[in-house]
Design a protein around this motif. Structure first.
Motif, PDB file in Angstrom:
ATOM      1  N   PRO A 261       0.789  -1.226  -0.123  1.00  0.00           N
ATOM      2  CA  PRO A 261      -0.061   0.029   0.023  1.00  0.00           C
ATOM      3  C   PRO A 261       0.842   1.147  -0.038  1.00  0.00           C
ATOM      4  O   PRO A 261       2.061   1.207   0.295  1.00  0.00           O
ATOM      5  N   ALA A 262       0.227   2.458  -0.529  1.00  0.00           N
ATOM      6  CA  ALA A 262       0.746   3.560  -0.534  1.00  0.00           C
ATOM      7  C   ALA A 262       0.536   4.553   0.591  1.00  0.00           C
ATOM      8  O   ALA A 262      -0.873   5.150   0.429  1.00  0.00           O
ATOM      9  N   THR A 263       1.284   5.173   1.405  1.00  0.00           N
ATOM     10  CA  THR A 263       0.649   6.073   2.508  1.00  0.00           C
ATOM     11  C   THR A 263       0.328   7.517   1.730  1.00  0.00           C
ATOM     12  O   THR A 263       0.693   7.813   0.481  1.00  0.00           O
ATOM     13  N   SER A 264      -0.438   8.308   2.274  1.00  0.00           N
ATOM     14  CA  SER A 264      -0.753   9.831   1.968  1.00  0.00           C
ATOM     15  C   SER A 264       0.522  10.360   1.566  1.00  0.00           C
ATOM     16  O   SER A 264       0.732  11.014   0.756  1.00  0.00           O
ATOM     17  N   ASN A 265       1.568  10.085   2.674  1.00  0.00           N
ATOM     18  CA  ASN A 265       2.583  10.942   2.462  1.00  0.00           C
ATOM     19  C   ASN A 265       3.511  10.839   1.275  1.00  0.00           C
ATOM     20  O   ASN A 265       3.891  11.493   0.663  1.00  0.00           O
ATOM     21  N   THR A 266       3.712   9.438   0.664  1.00  0.00           N
ATOM     22  CA  THR A 266       4.340   9.152  -0.263  1.00  0.00           C
ATOM     23  C   THR A 266       3.526   9.544  -1.543  1.00  0.00           C
ATOM     24  O   THR A 266       4.084  10.029  -2.565  1.00  0.00           O
ATOM     25  N   VAL A 267       2.238   9.348  -1.590  1.00  0.00           N
ATOM     26  CA  VAL A 267       1.469   9.799  -2.642  1.00  0.00           C
ATOM     27  C   VAL A 267       1.691  11.122  -2.949  1.00  0.00           C
ATOM     28  O   VAL A 267       1.648  11.873  -3.929  1.00  0.00           O
ATOM     29  N   ALA A 268       1.390  12.108  -1.810  1.00  0.00           N
ATOM     30  CA  ALA A 268       1.652  13.352  -1.899  1.00  0.00           C
ATOM     31  C   ALA A 268       2.895  13.751  -2.480  1.00  0.00           C
ATOM     32  O   ALA A 268       2.856  14.901  -3.456  1.00  0.00           O
ATOM     33  N   LYS A 269       3.874  13.374  -2.105  1.00  0.00           N
ATOM     34  CA  LYS A 269       5.393  13.597  -2.605  1.00  0.00           C
ATOM     35  C   LYS A 269       5.360  13.074  -4.250  1.00  0.00           C
ATOM     36  O   LYS A 269       5.733  13.922  -4.949  1.00  0.00           O
ATOM     37  N   CYS A 270       4.870  12.018  -4.610  1.00  0.00           N
ATOM     38  CA  CYS A 270       4.710  11.569  -5.891  1.00  0.00           C
ATOM     39  C   CYS A 270       3.991  12.467  -6.698  1.00  0.00           C
ATOM     40  O   CYS A 270       4.601  12.879  -7.907  1.00  0.00           O
TER      41      CYS A 270
END
Ligand SMILES: Cc1cc2nc3c(=O)[nH]c(=O)nc-3n(C[C@H](O)[C@H](O)[C@H](O)COP(=O)(O)O)c2cc1C
Length: 178
Positions: free
Chosen positions: A84-93
């Motif tokens: 799964p992808a965190t909110s943090n990682t998705v926001a950065k991406c």
């Protein structure tokens, strides 16, 4: 020429982490990448990294420049999965930030035109998710949902909304490679 493999990244999200892992462990020719938070969170869910290591190479986030991302430039990977992808990682991406192992993998996969399949933890305004003690309700914020929507528009990216869809999309991708 080596046979291309699948690169899979786990971030620090407990969202259906066990189901994601169960599927991941059925696949062959996978390299697993784990964010620093991912390592901590796996432990909190009672998942032992050494059990996973027995099945596949595991890369941890220990260097500032994320050296293993060079594999994308050598054709080592046919697909990148982030689940799964965190909110943090998705926001950065979605901002184009690549300052950790996993955000780098997503950025470099895109730059090498390698397809990514992403399962973000924020897919609806109201959801059941997995806390270490069991299921709890979570209410992703507008900013989290907007990031997921924005990711859907990115090139070489497929965003899935649940584990069933993740399994379908990964299997479809593997089928096209046969
Ligand atoms: C038990 C546990 C479960 C978590 N689950 C989530 C989650 O499902 N989604 C999320 O966005 N963050 C979750 N977090 C918070 C992230 O781990 C945290 O934001 C971390 O900085 C993310 O780093 P990463 O994106 O580099 O993996 C969780 C934290 C803990 C301790």
């Amino acid at each position: 020429m080596i046979k291309p493999r699948l690169a899979w990244a786990i971030t620090g999200s407990g969202h259906y982490i066990e189901e994601c892992l169960d599927f991941l462990l059925t696949l062959d020719d996978v390299d697993l990448y784990i964010s620093q938070a991912g390592e901590e969170v796996l432990k909190m869910y009672g998942i032992d990294l050494s059990d996973i290591r027995a099945k596949m190479p595991v890369y941890r986030d220990k260097a500032a420049s994320a050296p293993p991302v060079g594999h994308f430039y050598k054709g080592h990977y046919h697909t990148f999965v982030m689940a799964p992808a965190t909110s943090n990682t998705v926001a950065k991406c979605v901002l184009g930030i690549a300052d950790s192992l996993v955000t780098n993998l997503y950025a470099q996969a895109g730059k090498c035109r390698v397809p990514s399949i992403v399962y973000p933890c924020d897919t609806a305004p109201e959801m059941e998710t997995t806390a270490p003690g069991g299921k709890v309700m979570v209410y992703p914020r507008r900013i989290d949902l907007e990031a997921t929507e924005k990711l859907r528009t990115f090139e070489y990216t497929t965003v899935v909304d649940n584990v069933d869809e993740l399994i379908i999309k990964v299997n479809e991708r593997l089928k096209t490679l046969k």
